[in-house]
Every structure is written in structure tokens, then in C-alpha cells.
Design a protein around this motif. Structure first.
Motif, PDB file in Angstrom:
ATOM      1  N   CYS A  14      -9.625  50.574  52.707  1.00 33.19           N
ATOM      2  CA  CYS A  14      -9.673  49.414  52.267  1.00 33.19           C
ATOM      3  C   CYS A  14      -8.245  48.509  51.555  1.00 33.19           C
ATOM      4  N   CYS A  17      -8.855  49.160  47.629  1.00 30.06           N
ATOM      5  CA  CYS A  17      -9.357  50.131  46.949  1.00 30.06           C
ATOM      6  C   CYS A  17      -8.906  51.114  47.082  1.00 30.06           C
ATOM      7  N   CYS A  33     -16.808  47.409  52.670  1.00 31.15           N
ATOM      8  CA  CYS A  33     -16.096  48.797  51.953  1.00 31.15           C
ATOM      9  C   CYS A  33     -16.776  49.051  51.016  1.00 31.15           C
ATOM     10  N   CYS A  36     -16.198  49.870  47.217  1.00 28.49           N
ATOM     11  CA  CYS A  36     -15.453  48.597  45.885  1.00 28.49           C
ATOM     12  C   CYS A  36     -16.679  47.581  47.039  1.00 28.49           C
TER      13      CYS A  36
HETATM   14 ZN   LIG Z   1     -12.529  49.363  48.740  1.00 28.51          ZN
END
Ligand SMILES: [Zn+2]
Length: 365
Positions: A14, A17, A33, A36
Motif C-alpha cells: 500500500c 501505509c 487496502c 488503512c
Molecule cells: Zn494502506
């Protein structure tokens, strides 16, 4: 300390994050994701607006049904190598909706031909020995004209995609397809999950008029001709002619039809298996065990040799007498029956044994 060997692992991460994304669908425009919950746009996916089909024939089979159909076909197919299941590599199974055009209508064919019939011909011959007359009859073949009309309905699908993205075998299989109205439904949004990474879809890119002219017309003419020949039945005929007319009631209605397709490899060769998504038709190619083909051919050859041994009877008749020849013929006939039975039994045993081995191989995997 010994130097460590390094591995290069590929990870989908991702960008916000840095968490690893384990479930990533390459066909989806947007993945989320799991950590997050940020929406990630896949730049490789290009959304494209295409015309929706009017009707759809939904899948009524799953991948397991398809794989079972393939396994059974290869078990039961004579001459397939006995170790097929242990030594073949199966590619990824393709599940696809293909764009097709529906053509429906009625046809009318008028046909004519000459059909054979038997007639008696009477011969009168002067008989020189008793100066009388001998009347003999013999059967002769004569021809008489016959004609009729055949009419009916037709409904079939033609592939509506002309690109080479569809494998040739699938293209051939789907060029013309009988249409079962009971299996189709009005298309509605959401009936196909375009994000499903196992599902392939193709857009239509062929013109319905051209498709009709290229394949449809021939198909209708073929159907009309077969209906006419069906009426004639098993008679011997000559000079068959049929002219057909048709009335197209549905010209190129856009339909999505379901298909399964897979390539598999065996001993360096590539083969395929395919089935429609409602499990009615399959088509496949397969490797052949040449040794087994030769074995069967050899046995058939022996049967052929024995058949020709009757000729010796002529020689015996010439050298000795009729009785010797006759006795020989009786012995030959018995021998022929016995040899044929033996050979057929050996062929059957061999083929059944191979089938059992394929079955066992399929059970092991
Ligand atoms: Zn993420």
C-alpha cells in the motif's frame, strides 16, 4: 560467517501505509487496502464503456464440473496415453462470456431429385436346343422424379468478435452455436462480475450484417438442405437440388454466451479442452499412444490375412479335387471365426486395460 544468499520477493504494498496487500485483483480498477482502507487505483486497468448485451446465457456449471468433464473424456477416449494424468500440465482454466449474435427465423426449402426403384425387365430368348422360347425376368434399377417441401424454424448464435485475442480453438467451437431459448435471460446490470479475476469478457466488434452474410446464410441453407434430405430418408437418389428461402425474425440480437476453455501440455505437445457454460457440448484434442494404435492395426492386419487364405481353396481344387477344396474352405471358415474372435478380444482387452490405467491415474491425483 558465510555470505548470505539473497532472494528477491515481489510484494504488493500500500503506498500510503506500506502494509502488504495479500489479496490484489489485477483486473479491478480499484482495490482497497485492508489496513488503512484507502482506495487504490490500478493504473494498468483501463475502464472501457462497451454496449451491454440484450440477453445472457448464465453459467450453470462451475470449474469443478468442467474439470470432471475433461477427466472423464480423457479416461474414456481410446488411445490416450495411460500416464496422461500424471504427466500433463494443465494451464489456467479460462471462464469467459463471449459476445454472440442471435439469428432466428423460419426457412422454406423446395427440393427435387430422382430416386431409384426396382423394375422387372422381361427377356424373351429363342432356345435353340428345343426350338422353344425361354422367358426370363431380371430386376433393373430405374429412376423417377421426386420433389417436396421442407420448412421449419432456426435459432443459432454466431461469434460477434473478430479479434485474435480469442484462442483459435474456442473461436472455431463458437463460430456457430445452437441457441436454447430456455437457457437465456434478459441481461441486467450486475449479472457479470467484471472484477472477477477468473472471468474473461470480450466486447463485440463485428458487424451483425457481415456475420450473417459470412456464416448465417450458409447455416440456414445447410439446415434447410438437411431437412429436405431427412424427408427423402434412406432411398438412393441422384441429381438432388434444393432451393431455400428464409425469413429472418431476429437479426443479430446481442447475447453473451458462457464457455470454459483450457490448454494442457503432454510430452511437448499442446492440446485443449472446451465446454459451453451450460455443460451441453464439449470439444477437445488429445495425445495419442502410437504404440497402442500400431498394436490394434497389427491385430486387424492378421484378421485381413486370414480372410484372404480362402484363395488357397482354388489352388487345392486345381491340384486335387473339389472335395479337398471344400473341406479346406470349411476349416478356413472355422479358423477365420476363431482368429477374428481372438483378435477382437485382444484389442478389447488392451483398450480396456489402458482405460483402467487412466482411471487409476485420475483417481491418484
Ligand atoms: Zn494502506
Amino acid at each position: 560467517m558465510a555470505e548470505e544468499t539473497k532472494l528477491k520477493l515481489q510484494e504488493v504494498v500500500c503506498p500510503s501505509c506500506n502494509a502488504a496487500i495479500l489479496k490484489f485483483n489485477p483486473n479491478a480498477l480499484i482495490n482497497e487496502c485492508p489496513s488503512c482502507h484507502k482506495k487504490l487505483v490500478n493504473p494498468l486497468v483501463k475502464p472501457k464503456e462497451v454496449v451491454a448485451p440484450e440477453r445472457i446465457i448464465p453459467f450453470t456449471t462451475d470449474e469443478q464440473t468442467f474439470e470432471n468433464a475433461m477427466t472423464n473424456a480423457l479416461i474414456n477416449q481410446d488411445y490416450v496415453p495411460t500416464n496422461i494424468f500424471e504427466h500433463c500440465n494443465v494451464d489456467k482454466v479460462v471462464q469467459t462470456y463471449l459476445p454472440m449474435y442471435l439469428f432466428e427465423g423460419t426457412y422454406n426449402a423446395s427440393w427435387s431429385c430422382e430416386s431409384a426403384y426396382e423394375d422387372q425387365k422381361v427377356d424373351i430368348k429363342r432356345n435353340w436346343t428345343d426350338s422353344g422360347k425361354t422367358i426370363s425376368t431380371k430386376t433393373v434399377k430405374k429412376w423417377r422424379p421426386q420433389n417436396g417441401n421442407a420448412a421449419g424454424n432456426f435459432a443459432f448464435l454466431c461469434l460477434a468478435n473478430e479479434s485474435d485475442k480469442i484462442p483459435t480453438e474456442l473461436r472455431e467451437f463458437t463460430r456457430l452455436f445452437p441457441y436454447d431459448v430456455m437457457m437465456s435471460k434478459e441481461y441486467a446490470d450486475g449479472m457479470i462480475d467484471f472484477n472477477d479475476e477468473n472471468m474473461m469478457t470480450f466486447e463485440r466488434n463485428a458487424d451483425e450484417t457481415l456475420v450473417w452474410q459470412k456464416h448465417g446464410k450458409d447455416m440456414v441453407e445447410e439446415t434447410a438442405k438437411n431437412a429436405a434430405l431427412n424427408q427423402i430418408g434412406n432411398q438412393e437418389i441422384r441429381n438432388f437440388r434444393a432451393s431455400s428461402s428464409w425469413n429472418l425474425t431476429t437479426k443479430g440480437k446481442y447475447v453473451y454466451a458462457p464457455f470454459w476453455f483450457v490448454y494442457y501440455n503432454y510430452a511437448g505437445g499442446q492440446f485443449h479442452f472446451l465446454m459451453d457454460g451450460i455443460g451441453q457440448r464439449t470439444e477437445y484434442s488429445y495425445p495419442v499412444n502410437q504404440e497402442e494404435v500400431d498394436f490394434v492395426k497389427g491385430k486387424e492386419k492378421i484378421k485381413g490375412y486370414v480372410t484372404w487364405l480362402w484363395v488357397l481353396a482354388l489352388l487345392l481344387w486345381y491340384v486335387f479335387n473339389f472335395t479337398t477344396a471344400f473341406v479346406y474352405l470349411v476349416i478356413w471358415l472355422i479358423g477365420k471365426i476363431v482368429v477374428n474372435k481372438m483378435m477382437d478380444k485382444q484389442i478389447q482387452e488392451r483398450l480396456e486395460n489402458s482405460k483402467a490405467q487412466r482411471q487409476a491415474g485420475a483417481n491418484r491425483i
